[in-house]
Design a protein around this motif. Structure first.
Motif, PDB file in Angstrom:
ATOM      1  N   LYS A 124       0.968  -1.468  -0.055  1.00  0.00           N
ATOM      2  CA  LYS A 124      -0.030  -0.042  -0.190  1.00  0.00           C
ATOM      3  C   LYS A 124       1.125   1.037  -0.035  1.00  0.00           C
ATOM      4  CE  LYS A 124      -3.952  -0.078   0.239  1.00  0.00           C
ATOM      5  NZ  LYS A 124      -5.595   0.372  -1.071  1.00  0.00           N
ATOM      6  N   THR A 125       1.920   1.513   0.742  1.00  0.00           N
ATOM      7  CA  THR A 125       2.397   3.084   0.969  1.00  0.00           C
ATOM      8  C   THR A 125       3.874   2.419  -0.236  1.00  0.00           C
ATOM      9  OG1 THR A 125       3.998   1.324   2.399  1.00  0.00           O
ATOM     10  CG2 THR A 125       2.439   2.853   3.417  1.00  0.00           C
ATOM     11  N   LYS A 126       4.290   1.485  -1.001  1.00  0.00           N
ATOM     12  CA  LYS A 126       5.294   1.988  -1.736  1.00  0.00           C
ATOM     13  C   LYS A 126       6.488   1.766  -0.760  1.00  0.00           C
ATOM     14  CE  LYS A 126       2.810   1.577  -5.390  1.00  0.00           C
ATOM     15  NZ  LYS A 126       1.319   1.638  -5.147  1.00  0.00           N
ATOM     16  N   ASP A 127       6.703   1.899   0.617  1.00  0.00           N
ATOM     17  CA  ASP A 127       7.833   2.717   1.436  1.00  0.00           C
ATOM     18  C   ASP A 127       8.610   1.086   1.445  1.00  0.00           C
ATOM     19  OD1 ASP A 127       9.364   3.433   2.888  1.00  0.00           O
ATOM     20  OD2 ASP A 127       8.346   3.651   4.436  1.00  0.00           O
ATOM     21  N   VAL A 128      10.019   0.508   0.749  1.00  0.00           N
ATOM     22  CA  VAL A 128      10.399   0.304   0.969  1.00  0.00           C
ATOM     23  C   VAL A 128      11.970   0.575   1.867  1.00  0.00           C
ATOM     24  CG1 VAL A 128       9.212  -1.451  -0.912  1.00  0.00           C
ATOM     25  CG2 VAL A 128      11.162   0.238  -1.343  1.00  0.00           C
ATOM     26  N   SER A 129      12.131   2.166   1.818  1.00  0.00           N
ATOM     27  CA  SER A 129      13.001   2.246   2.027  1.00  0.00           C
ATOM     28  C   SER A 129      13.956   1.791   3.856  1.00  0.00           C
ATOM     29  CB  SER A 129      13.437   3.936   3.126  1.00  0.00           C
ATOM     30  OG  SER A 129      11.660   3.688   4.001  1.00  0.00           O
TER      31      SER A 129
ATOM     32  N   LEU B 107       7.752 -11.347  -2.246  1.00  0.00           N
ATOM     33  CA  LEU B 107       6.673 -10.513  -2.758  1.00  0.00           C
ATOM     34  C   LEU B 107       7.635  -9.337  -2.123  1.00  0.00           C
ATOM     35  CD1 LEU B 107       3.016 -11.358  -1.498  1.00  0.00           C
ATOM     36  CD2 LEU B 107       3.940 -10.475  -4.103  1.00  0.00           C
ATOM     37  N   LEU B 108       7.747  -9.342  -1.115  1.00  0.00           N
ATOM     38  CA  LEU B 108       9.064  -8.202   0.038  1.00  0.00           C
ATOM     39  C   LEU B 108      10.022  -7.815  -1.240  1.00  0.00           C
ATOM     40  CD1 LEU B 108       8.350  -8.804   3.599  1.00  0.00           C
ATOM     41  CD2 LEU B 108       7.293  -6.583   2.130  1.00  0.00           C
ATOM     42  N   ILE B 109      10.561  -9.204  -1.433  1.00  0.00           N
ATOM     43  CA  ILE B 109      12.173  -9.165  -3.097  1.00  0.00           C
ATOM     44  C   ILE B 109      11.103  -8.313  -3.965  1.00  0.00           C
ATOM     45  CG2 ILE B 109      13.412  -9.604  -3.622  1.00  0.00           C
ATOM     46  CD1 ILE B 109      13.880 -12.377  -1.599  1.00  0.00           C
ATOM     47  N   PHE B 110      10.074  -8.659  -4.636  1.00  0.00           N
ATOM     48  CA  PHE B 110       9.719  -7.843  -6.147  1.00  0.00           C
ATOM     49  C   PHE B 110       9.581  -6.267  -5.596  1.00  0.00           C
ATOM     50  CE2 PHE B 110       5.953  -6.619  -7.668  1.00  0.00           C
ATOM     51  CZ  PHE B 110       6.475  -6.858  -9.722  1.00  0.00           C
ATOM     52  N   PHE B 111       8.857  -5.715  -4.210  1.00  0.00           N
ATOM     53  CA  PHE B 111       8.454  -4.602  -3.567  1.00  0.00           C
ATOM     54  C   PHE B 111       9.351  -3.890  -3.496  1.00  0.00           C
ATOM     55  CE2 PHE B 111       4.220  -6.984  -2.208  1.00  0.00           C
ATOM     56  CZ  PHE B 111       3.382  -6.198  -3.029  1.00  0.00           C
TER      57      PHE B 111
ATOM     58  N   ILE C  74      12.577  -4.192  -5.266  1.00  0.00           N
ATOM     59  CA  ILE C  74      13.413  -3.612  -6.855  1.00  0.00           C
ATOM     60  C   ILE C  74      12.689  -2.940  -6.966  1.00  0.00           C
ATOM     61  CG2 ILE C  74      13.946  -5.112  -8.720  1.00  0.00           C
ATOM     62  CD1 ILE C  74      14.324  -7.503  -6.832  1.00  0.00           C
ATOM     63  N   LYS C  75      11.487  -3.127  -7.270  1.00  0.00           N
ATOM     64  CA  LYS C  75      10.581  -2.737  -7.742  1.00  0.00           C
ATOM     65  C   LYS C  75       9.761  -1.093  -7.464  1.00  0.00           C
ATOM     66  CE  LYS C  75       5.422  -2.417 -10.105  1.00  0.00           C
ATOM     67  NZ  LYS C  75       4.463  -2.893  -9.889  1.00  0.00           N
ATOM     68  N   TYR C  76      10.175  -1.135  -6.213  1.00  0.00           N
ATOM     69  CA  TYR C  76       9.713   0.413  -6.030  1.00  0.00           C
ATOM     70  C   TYR C  76      10.752   1.406  -4.884  1.00  0.00           C
ATOM     71  CZ  TYR C  76       4.901  -1.121  -5.555  1.00  0.00           C
ATOM     72  OH  TYR C  76       3.536  -0.927  -6.704  1.00  0.00           O
ATOM     73  N   ARG C  77      11.947   0.492  -5.763  1.00  0.00           N
ATOM     74  CA  ARG C  77      13.587   1.612  -5.090  1.00  0.00           C
ATOM     75  C   ARG C  77      13.622   2.523  -5.735  1.00  0.00           C
ATOM     76  NH1 ARG C  77      18.590  -3.005  -5.621  1.00  0.00           N
ATOM     77  NH2 ARG C  77      18.519  -3.549  -7.791  1.00  0.00           N
ATOM     78  N   LYS C  78      14.288   3.404  -4.661  1.00  0.00           N
ATOM     79  CA  LYS C  78      14.908   5.249  -5.805  1.00  0.00           C
ATOM     80  C   LYS C  78      15.830   4.703  -6.138  1.00  0.00           C
ATOM     81  CE  LYS C  78      12.108   7.525  -2.483  1.00  0.00           C
ATOM     82  NZ  LYS C  78      12.063   7.078  -1.449  1.00  0.00           N
TER      83      LYS C  78
END
Lengths: 82, 82
Positions: free
Chosen positions: A25-30, A72-76, A78-82
Protein backbone atom coordinates in the motif's frame (compact mmCIF):
# COMPACT_ATOMS: atom_id res chain seq x y z
CA UNK A 1 1.67 -32.04 18.58
CA UNK A 2 0.81 -30.78 15.08
CA UNK A 3 -1.87 -28.60 16.67
CA UNK A 4 0.79 -26.58 18.52
CA UNK A 5 2.76 -26.34 15.27
CA UNK A 6 -0.26 -25.13 13.33
CA UNK A 7 -1.20 -22.55 15.97
CA UNK A 8 2.40 -21.30 15.88
CA UNK A 9 2.34 -21.33 12.07
CA UNK A 10 -0.86 -19.30 11.89
CA UNK A 11 0.36 -16.76 14.48
CA UNK A 12 3.78 -16.13 12.92
CA UNK A 13 2.51 -15.99 9.34
CA UNK A 14 -0.43 -13.79 10.44
CA UNK A 15 2.05 -11.37 11.98
CA UNK A 16 4.06 -11.27 8.74
CA UNK A 17 1.21 -10.58 6.30
CA UNK A 18 0.39 -7.02 7.52
CA UNK A 19 3.99 -6.08 6.70
CA UNK A 20 3.52 -7.30 3.13
CA UNK A 21 0.19 -5.46 2.87
CA UNK A 22 1.65 -2.27 4.34
CA UNK A 23 4.60 -2.32 1.93
CA UNK A 24 2.25 -2.92 -1.00
CA UNK A 25 0.00 0.00 0.00
CA UNK A 26 2.64 2.55 1.02
CA UNK A 27 5.34 1.49 -1.47
CA UNK A 28 7.71 2.52 1.34
CA UNK A 29 10.61 0.09 1.05
CA UNK A 30 13.25 2.39 2.59
CA UNK A 31 13.23 0.40 5.84
CA UNK A 32 13.81 -2.89 4.06
CA UNK A 33 17.25 -4.23 3.18
CA UNK A 34 17.40 -6.21 -0.07
CA UNK A 35 20.34 -8.26 1.19
CA UNK A 36 18.48 -9.15 4.39
CA UNK A 37 15.36 -10.10 2.41
CA UNK A 38 17.41 -12.40 0.18
CA UNK A 39 19.17 -13.99 3.18
CA UNK A 40 15.77 -14.47 4.84
CA UNK A 41 14.33 -15.96 1.62
CA UNK A 42 17.17 -18.53 1.36
CA UNK A 43 16.71 -19.31 5.06
CA UNK A 44 13.00 -20.00 4.53
CA UNK A 45 13.85 -22.39 1.66
CA UNK A 46 16.10 -24.16 4.17
CA UNK A 47 13.27 -24.41 6.74
CA UNK A 48 10.92 -25.71 4.06
CA UNK A 49 13.38 -28.49 3.10
CA UNK A 50 13.88 -29.21 6.83
CA UNK A 51 10.08 -29.35 7.30
CA UNK A 52 9.84 -31.98 4.56
CA UNK A 53 12.70 -33.99 6.07
CA UNK A 54 11.08 -33.79 9.54
CA UNK A 55 7.69 -34.75 8.06
CA UNK A 56 6.20 -31.64 9.67
CA UNK A 57 2.96 -30.46 7.99
CA UNK A 58 2.87 -27.28 10.07
CA UNK A 59 6.42 -26.30 9.10
CA UNK A 60 5.71 -26.97 5.42
CA UNK A 61 2.50 -24.92 5.66
CA UNK A 62 4.06 -21.96 7.50
CA UNK A 63 7.21 -21.77 5.42
CA UNK A 64 5.36 -22.04 2.10
CA UNK A 65 3.30 -18.97 2.99
CA UNK A 66 6.32 -17.11 4.36
CA UNK A 67 8.29 -17.98 1.22
CA UNK A 68 5.61 -16.35 -0.95
CA UNK A 69 5.41 -13.35 1.42
CA UNK A 70 9.16 -12.76 1.37
CA UNK A 71 9.28 -13.21 -2.43
CA UNK A 72 6.65 -10.45 -2.67
CA UNK A 73 8.72 -8.18 -0.39
CA UNK A 74 11.80 -8.75 -2.60
CA UNK A 75 9.68 -7.93 -5.67
CA UNK A 76 8.35 -4.71 -4.03
CA UNK A 77 11.83 -3.73 -2.88
CA UNK A 78 13.24 -4.02 -6.41
CA UNK A 79 10.20 -2.37 -8.02
CA UNK A 80 9.86 0.60 -5.64
CA UNK A 81 13.41 1.38 -4.64
CA UNK A 82 14.72 4.77 -5.70
CA UNK B 1 19.34 -33.17 8.39
CA UNK B 2 20.12 -30.93 11.37
CA UNK B 3 22.73 -29.20 9.19
CA UNK B 4 20.00 -27.91 6.87
CA UNK B 5 17.99 -26.82 9.91
CA UNK B 6 20.95 -24.99 11.41
CA UNK B 7 21.82 -23.23 8.14
CA UNK B 8 18.16 -22.16 7.88
CA UNK B 9 18.19 -21.09 11.55
CA UNK B 10 21.31 -18.97 11.10
CA UNK B 11 20.01 -17.33 7.91
CA UNK B 12 16.56 -16.42 9.24
CA UNK B 13 17.79 -15.19 12.62
CA UNK B 14 20.66 -13.29 10.91
CA UNK B 15 18.07 -11.51 8.76
CA UNK B 16 16.05 -10.56 11.83
CA UNK B 17 18.85 -9.10 13.97
CA UNK B 18 19.55 -6.01 11.77
CA UNK B 19 15.90 -5.01 12.29
CA UNK B 20 16.39 -5.14 16.06
CA UNK B 21 19.65 -3.18 15.77
CA UNK B 22 18.08 -0.60 13.45
CA UNK B 23 15.12 -0.08 15.79
CA UNK B 24 17.46 0.28 18.76
CA UNK B 25 19.61 2.88 16.95
CA UNK B 26 16.88 4.92 15.25
CA UNK B 27 14.20 4.52 17.95
CA UNK B 28 11.80 4.61 14.97
CA UNK B 29 9.01 2.25 15.97
CA UNK B 30 6.28 3.88 13.85
CA UNK B 31 6.41 1.07 11.31
CA UNK B 32 5.96 -1.59 13.97
CA UNK B 33 2.58 -2.75 15.21
CA UNK B 34 2.47 -3.73 18.90
CA UNK B 35 -0.37 -6.16 18.29
CA UNK B 36 1.54 -7.86 15.48
CA UNK B 37 4.68 -8.08 17.63
CA UNK B 38 2.71 -9.72 20.45
CA UNK B 39 1.03 -12.18 18.03
CA UNK B 40 4.47 -12.97 16.58
CA UNK B 41 5.94 -13.41 20.08
CA UNK B 42 3.21 -15.91 21.08
CA UNK B 43 3.73 -17.71 17.75
CA UNK B 44 7.45 -18.06 18.44
CA UNK B 45 6.69 -19.55 21.89
CA UNK B 46 4.52 -22.07 20.01
CA UNK B 47 7.38 -22.92 17.61
CA UNK B 48 9.76 -23.30 20.53
CA UNK B 49 7.42 -25.78 22.27
CA UNK B 50 6.97 -27.56 18.92
CA UNK B 51 10.76 -27.69 18.47
CA UNK B 52 11.11 -29.41 21.86
CA UNK B 53 8.33 -31.88 21.02
CA UNK B 54 9.96 -32.63 17.63
CA UNK B 55 13.39 -33.00 19.29
CA UNK B 56 14.74 -30.43 16.86
CA UNK B 57 17.93 -28.67 18.08
CA UNK B 58 17.91 -26.22 15.16
CA UNK B 59 14.30 -25.14 15.85
CA UNK B 60 15.02 -24.70 19.56
CA UNK B 61 18.15 -22.67 18.73
CA UNK B 62 16.48 -20.44 16.11
CA UNK B 63 13.31 -19.79 18.07
CA UNK B 64 15.15 -19.01 21.31
CA UNK B 65 17.08 -16.24 19.56
CA UNK B 66 14.00 -14.98 17.72
CA UNK B 67 12.05 -14.99 21.00
CA UNK B 68 14.65 -12.69 22.59
CA UNK B 69 14.73 -10.50 19.45
CA UNK B 70 10.97 -10.08 19.36
CA UNK B 71 10.84 -9.42 23.11
CA UNK B 72 13.36 -6.60 22.54
CA UNK B 73 11.21 -5.16 19.73
CA UNK B 74 8.16 -5.20 22.02
CA UNK B 75 10.20 -3.44 24.69
CA UNK B 76 11.42 -0.79 22.19
CA UNK B 77 7.91 -0.31 20.83
CA UNK B 78 6.49 0.36 24.31
CA UNK B 79 9.43 2.54 25.35
CA UNK B 80 9.69 4.70 22.22
CA UNK B 81 6.12 5.03 21.05
CA UNK B 82 4.66 8.51 21.11
Amino acid sequence: MELIGFVAAILTTAAFLPQVYKTWKTKDVSGLSLLMLIIFFIGIIGWLVYGFLKHSPSMIFANSITLISSALLIFFKIKYRK
